[in-house]
Each structure stands twice: as structure tokens, then as C-alpha cells.
Design a protein around this motif. Sequence first.
Motif, PDB file in Angstrom:
ATOM      1  N   PRO A   1       0.822  -1.217   0.000  1.00 22.18           N
ATOM      2  CA  PRO A   1       0.000   0.000   0.000  1.00 22.18           C
ATOM      3  C   PRO A   1       0.858   1.270   0.000  1.00 22.18           C
ATOM      4  O   PRO A   1       2.047   1.225   0.325  1.00 22.18           O
ATOM      5  CB  PRO A   1      -0.814  -0.118   1.288  1.00 22.18           C
TER       6      PRO A   1
ATOM      7  N   THR B   1      -0.470   6.235   3.487  1.00 19.71           N
ATOM      8  CA  THR B   1      -1.832   5.821   3.819  1.00 19.71           C
ATOM      9  C   THR B   1      -2.156   6.117   5.283  1.00 19.71           C
ATOM     10  O   THR B   1      -1.356   5.850   6.181  1.00 19.71           O
ATOM     11  CB  THR B   1      -2.009   4.314   3.563  1.00 19.71           C
ATOM     12  N   GLU B   2      -3.346   6.650   5.493  1.00 20.99           N
ATOM     13  CA  GLU B   2      -3.868   6.828   6.852  1.00 20.99           C
ATOM     14  C   GLU B   2      -5.022   5.852   7.015  1.00 20.99           C
ATOM     15  O   GLU B   2      -6.093   6.044   6.437  1.00 20.99           O
ATOM     16  CB  GLU B   2      -4.333   8.271   7.063  1.00 20.99           C
ATOM     17  N   TRP B   3      -4.803   4.805   7.792  1.00 20.30           N
ATOM     18  CA  TRP B   3      -5.810   3.750   7.931  1.00 20.30           C
ATOM     19  C   TRP B   3      -6.917   4.237   8.861  1.00 20.30           C
ATOM     20  O   TRP B   3      -6.662   4.756   9.944  1.00 20.30           O
ATOM     21  CB  TRP B   3      -5.169   2.478   8.473  1.00 20.30           C
TER      22      TRP B   3
ATOM     23  N   LYS C   1     -10.918   3.433  10.561  1.00 14.31           N
ATOM     24  CA  LYS C   1     -11.995   2.493  10.854  1.00 14.31           C
ATOM     25  C   LYS C   1     -13.327   3.241  10.839  1.00 14.31           C
ATOM     26  O   LYS C   1     -13.469   4.278  11.497  1.00 14.31           O
ATOM     27  CB  LYS C   1     -11.791   1.838  12.223  1.00 14.31           C
TER      28      LYS C   1
ATOM     29  N   VAL D   1      -9.822   6.860  -1.384  1.00 17.53           N
ATOM     30  CA  VAL D   1      -9.579   5.541  -0.803  1.00 17.53           C
ATOM     31  C   VAL D   1      -8.798   4.734  -1.829  1.00 17.53           C
ATOM     32  O   VAL D   1      -9.306   4.422  -2.905  1.00 17.53           O
ATOM     33  CB  VAL D   1     -10.912   4.839  -0.464  1.00 17.53           C
TER      34      VAL D   1
ATOM     35  N   GLY E   1      -6.126   1.352  -1.968  1.00 15.54           N
ATOM     36  CA  GLY E   1      -5.401   0.292  -1.271  1.00 15.54           C
ATOM     37  C   GLY E   1      -6.290  -0.897  -0.981  1.00 15.54           C
ATOM     38  O   GLY E   1      -7.422  -0.998  -1.467  1.00 15.54           O
TER      39      GLY E   1
ATOM     40  N   ILE F   1      -8.876  -3.198   0.920  1.00 15.67           N
ATOM     41  CA  ILE F   1     -10.078  -2.922   1.706  1.00 15.67           C
ATOM     42  C   ILE F   1     -10.424  -4.177   2.509  1.00 15.67           C
ATOM     43  O   ILE F   1     -10.301  -5.298   2.010  1.00 15.67           O
ATOM     44  CB  ILE F   1     -11.269  -2.567   0.796  1.00 15.67           C
ATOM     45  N   SER F   2     -10.867  -3.995   3.737  1.00 14.98           N
ATOM     46  CA  SER F   2     -11.283  -5.145   4.546  1.00 14.98           C
ATOM     47  C   SER F   2     -12.358  -4.724   5.527  1.00 14.98           C
ATOM     48  O   SER F   2     -12.583  -3.531   5.760  1.00 14.98           O
ATOM     49  CB  SER F   2     -10.094  -5.757   5.300  1.00 14.98           C
TER      50      SER F   2
ATOM     51  N   ASP G   1      -8.989  -4.897  -3.426  1.00 12.92           N
ATOM     52  CA  ASP G   1      -8.397  -3.559  -3.480  1.00 12.92           C
ATOM     53  C   ASP G   1      -9.237  -2.639  -4.364  1.00 12.92           C
ATOM     54  O   ASP G   1      -9.969  -3.093  -5.244  1.00 12.92           O
ATOM     55  CB  ASP G   1      -6.982  -3.625  -4.076  1.00 12.92           C
TER      56      ASP G   1
ATOM     57  N   ASN H   1     -12.517  -1.189   7.271  1.00 15.75           N
ATOM     58  CA  ASN H   1     -11.160  -0.661   7.296  1.00 15.75           C
ATOM     59  C   ASN H   1     -10.834  -0.015   5.954  1.00 15.75           C
ATOM     60  O   ASN H   1     -10.841  -0.701   4.921  1.00 15.75           O
ATOM     61  CB  ASN H   1     -10.153  -1.775   7.584  1.00 15.75           C
TER      62      ASN H   1
ATOM     63  N   PRO I   1      -8.214   2.548   3.576  1.00 20.16           N
ATOM     64  CA  PRO I   1      -6.938   3.234   3.393  1.00 20.16           C
ATOM     65  C   PRO I   1      -7.158   4.636   2.796  1.00 20.16           C
ATOM     66  O   PRO I   1      -7.408   4.787   1.604  1.00 20.16           O
ATOM     67  CB  PRO I   1      -6.187   2.318   2.408  1.00 20.16           C
TER      68      PRO I   1
END
Length: 228
Positions: A9, A13-15, A17, A96, A98, A100-101, A164, A221, A223
Motif C-alpha cells: 500500500p 496511507t492513513e488507515w 476504521k 480511498v 489500497g 479494503i477489509s 483492493d 477498514n 486506506p
Amino acid sequence: EWRYENEWPLARTEWAKFYLHSNGDAAGAGGSLSKDVAASDEVADNFTYDPENPVPSWGAQYQNLDLCGPRDRSDIELRPDVLTFTSDALEEPIEVTGPISATIWASSDALDTDFIAALIDVEPDGKAIILCEGIVRARFRNGTDNPEMMTAGEIYEFDIDMWDTSNLFKAGHRIRIEISSSNFPRYNRNLNSGNPIATDTEITVANQTIHHDSLHSSHLNLPIIPHS
């Protein structure tokens, strides 16, 4: 526009939630999605998955040129076996990019079942455009080399790899996650019997519960790519 990057990634990236919320009405009225952690007393959402009436595949990575891509799923989301959780309209655009989950806490009265998650870009006119999606089969929640059936009513944590994407959620758009238990024919139906070679004569209807309280903080989640 095209943009060249040096890693995956992306290093910047700033992850983030985004937590699921509802009053138990995410099927129908729809729940909400926000960065606020769920309250301790949030009501869980229930739906029934019948393998004889699976949610149809429509859009995203489905390997069928007539069915894949950025399709509008607003009609599918009217089904009682599809939960939706949607953010407020964005005041500023969010990129967004990256993997994805989703992390979902769920229980079922079946020995085995599936859980599906999909990322949706909701346009101002209500179109619900699917971007990417993923699946977890409950008995393989600890890996395909360690199958384990579920215990009825017990709450489990499921990590769903949704593949992704790279998408700009424009101002005025909303971010949505769909939760269901089928995506057919892209994925074969789980007949819920617990028998890995079950036939259509062994179909079991599964009653599913998605939990999103402070002890079971189901979330998406994302990115987030910052822009100066």
C-alpha cells in the motif's frame, strides 16, 4: 488522472476504521457508518439467509463481462437479507486507495455459513455503485488448513478481505458497506448444513446476527490517502 506511486500500500496511507451502527434496522431503513465507536447498548441486526434464494452477483470483480464493474446495487439493497450501513454525505472528497477489509462480529444458528461485505459509493441521486467485495466462509475463519464449525448462537470475529480499489468519494457522496451471506453465482452458495460436500437436498436456512456494540465493534477498514 494517472498518478505514479512507488509502493503498495501507499506509504502515506492513513488507515481509518468506520464503525457500523443501527437500531436493528439495517435491513430496510439502513444503518449508519461513522468513525464513532459503537455504544455498549447498540441493537444487533438480524437477517435470514436462504440458499434457495441467494443474493445475486452484480458488479465489482465478478468474472463475467456482462455483470462486472461499477454497477448500481440499489435494487438489490432492498432485499431483507442485505444489510446496509451508510455514512453521512461527505463535506470534503475522500480518496480511498489500497486494500479494503471489514472486521465483522457475527453469530448464526447454522454450523457453517458465509458472510459477504461490499464497499459501495452512494451518489447524491441514490445510485449505489459497488467498488469491491469479499467473502469469508465461517468454518475457514481460522484458515483453510484449520476448519472449525460454528456453535449456534456463539459470537465470532470474522476478517473479510474485500480486495483492493482506488476511488475518490466525491463531496456529497456517501460511503456504504453491504453485509449479506450470499453472492451467487460468483461464489458457490453455502448450504449451511456443515457438510462440505452437501447437496441441494441438505439445504439449511440460516438466521444470522451482526453485532456492533462496544464489545463487538464491527467496522470497515479504509486506506485514506491524504492530499495537501
